[in-house]
Scaffold this active site. Structure first.
Site, PDB file in Angstrom:
ATOM      1  N   ASP A   8       0.875  -1.172   0.000  1.00  0.00           N
ATOM      2  CA  ASP A   8       0.000   0.000   0.000  1.00  0.00           C
ATOM      3  C   ASP A   8       0.913   1.222   0.000  1.00  0.00           C
ATOM      4  OD1 ASP A   8       0.903   0.281   2.612  1.00  0.00           O
ATOM      5  OD2 ASP A   8      -1.089   0.289   3.525  1.00  0.00           O
ATOM      6  N   HIS A   9       0.316   2.406   0.209  1.00  0.00           N
ATOM      7  CA  HIS A   9       1.106   3.652   0.185  1.00  0.00           C
ATOM      8  C   HIS A   9       2.144   3.663   1.310  1.00  0.00           C
ATOM      9  CE1 HIS A   9      -2.424   4.036   2.704  1.00  0.00           C
ATOM     10  NE2 HIS A   9      -1.820   4.984   3.397  1.00  0.00           N
ATOM     11  N   CYS A  65       3.375  -2.948   4.040  1.00  0.00           N
ATOM     12  CA  CYS A  65       2.522  -1.812   4.392  1.00  0.00           C
ATOM     13  C   CYS A  65       3.272  -1.025   5.459  1.00  0.00           C
ATOM     14  CB  CYS A  65       1.121  -2.245   4.824  1.00  0.00           C
ATOM     15  SG  CYS A  65       1.026  -3.266   6.303  1.00  0.00           S
ATOM     16  N   THR A  67       3.129  -1.000   8.820  1.00  0.00           N
ATOM     17  CA  THR A  67       3.611  -1.853   9.911  1.00  0.00           C
ATOM     18  C   THR A  67       3.857  -3.293   9.496  1.00  0.00           C
ATOM     19  OG1 THR A  67       1.342  -2.430  10.477  1.00  0.00           O
ATOM     20  CG2 THR A  67       2.308  -0.512  11.631  1.00  0.00           C
ATOM     21  N   GLY A  68       3.275  -3.703   8.398  1.00  0.00           N
ATOM     22  CA  GLY A  68       3.278  -5.113   7.992  1.00  0.00           C
ATOM     23  C   GLY A  68       2.123  -5.889   8.597  1.00  0.00           C
ATOM     24  N   GLY A  70      -1.304  -5.152   8.763  1.00  0.00           N
ATOM     25  CA  GLY A  70      -2.490  -5.253   7.906  1.00  0.00           C
ATOM     26  C   GLY A  70      -2.276  -6.270   6.790  1.00  0.00           C
ATOM     27  N   HIS A  98      10.792 -23.545   9.529  1.00  0.00           N
ATOM     28  CA  HIS A  98       9.757 -24.213  10.321  1.00  0.00           C
ATOM     29  C   HIS A  98       8.348 -24.045   9.758  1.00  0.00           C
ATOM     30  CE1 HIS A  98      12.113 -24.604  14.382  1.00  0.00           C
ATOM     31  NE2 HIS A  98      12.817 -24.982  13.344  1.00  0.00           N
ATOM     32  N   HIS A 133       7.955 -30.472  10.942  1.00  0.00           N
ATOM     33  CA  HIS A 133       7.327 -29.185  10.609  1.00  0.00           C
ATOM     34  C   HIS A 133       6.236 -29.372   9.557  1.00  0.00           C
ATOM     35  CE1 HIS A 133      10.332 -27.438  13.084  1.00  0.00           C
ATOM     36  NE2 HIS A 133      11.298 -27.964  12.362  1.00  0.00           N
TER      37      HIS A 133
HETATM   38  C1  RB5 Z   1      -1.709   2.972   6.333  1.00  0.00           C
HETATM   39  O1  RB5 Z   1      -1.689   4.220   6.935  1.00  0.00           O
HETATM   40  C2  RB5 Z   1      -1.407   1.891   7.364  1.00  0.00           C
HETATM   41  O2  RB5 Z   1      -2.492   1.732   8.204  1.00  0.00           O
HETATM   42  C3  RB5 Z   1      -1.052   0.600   6.671  1.00  0.00           C
HETATM   43  O3  RB5 Z   1       0.039   0.805   5.842  1.00  0.00           O
HETATM   44  C4  RB5 Z   1      -0.664  -0.561   7.565  1.00  0.00           C
HETATM   45  O4  RB5 Z   1       0.317  -0.184   8.480  1.00  0.00           O
HETATM   46  C5  RB5 Z   1      -1.777  -1.290   8.190  1.00  0.00           C
HETATM   47  O5  RB5 Z   1      -1.581  -2.310   8.862  1.00  0.00           O
END
Ligand code: RB5
Length: 141
Positions: A8-9, A65, A67-68, A70, A98, A133
């Protein structure tokens, strides 16, 4: 290896960095977007990458994304997708040895660039260990 890559962005800049790295090490990249910094919805790109892995067009997928998280939540809703959110090379290696992870999720706002590339490199070069595993993975389906 053919690898689907999506973001995503929040992960766009790291997607570009990772694609450049993958091409430099001779991997075949399938970039499913996004293609700029405009705000988009991460499940749409998780769906695209997971579909390519599920139908065999790509062997592995990488999703980025902010945080990774989502991307990880979205990807793991897809049948036969084992997505691992990794922040350093130890978990990247273990997710392959694993868990036979077929999708790697990264947080573009969490990792430094060198760490992100180290995670990607480790994840790509580590083989699944099989054995006990595999028995555990069989219980996931
Ligand atoms: C976008 O602002 C943010 O929510 C997305 O990139 C991600 O971190 C969601 O888990």
């Amino acid at each position: 290896m053919k690898i689907a890559v999506g973001s995503d962005h929040g992960g766009f800049e790291y997607k570009q960095l990772i694609i450049k790295f993958l091409q430099e090490i001779g991997q075949d990249v399938d970039d499913v977007g996004c293609y700029d910094n405009q705000s988009v919805d991460y499940p749409d790109f998780a769906d695209k990458v997971c579909a390519k892995v599920q139908n065999g067009v790509c062997e592995r997928g990488i999703l980025i994304c902010g945080t990774g998280i989502g991307m990880s939540i979205s990807a793991n809703r897809h049948r036969d997708i084992r997505a691992a959110l990794c922040h350093e090379s130890y978990t990247a290696r273990m997710s392959r040895e694993h868990n036979n992870a077929n999708v790697l999720c990264l947080g573009g706002r969490v990792l430094g660039q060198e760490i992100a590339l180290d995670v990607v490199g480790t994840w790509l070069e580590t083989e699944f260990a099989g054995g006990r595993h595999q028995r555990r993975l069989d219980k996931l389906s």
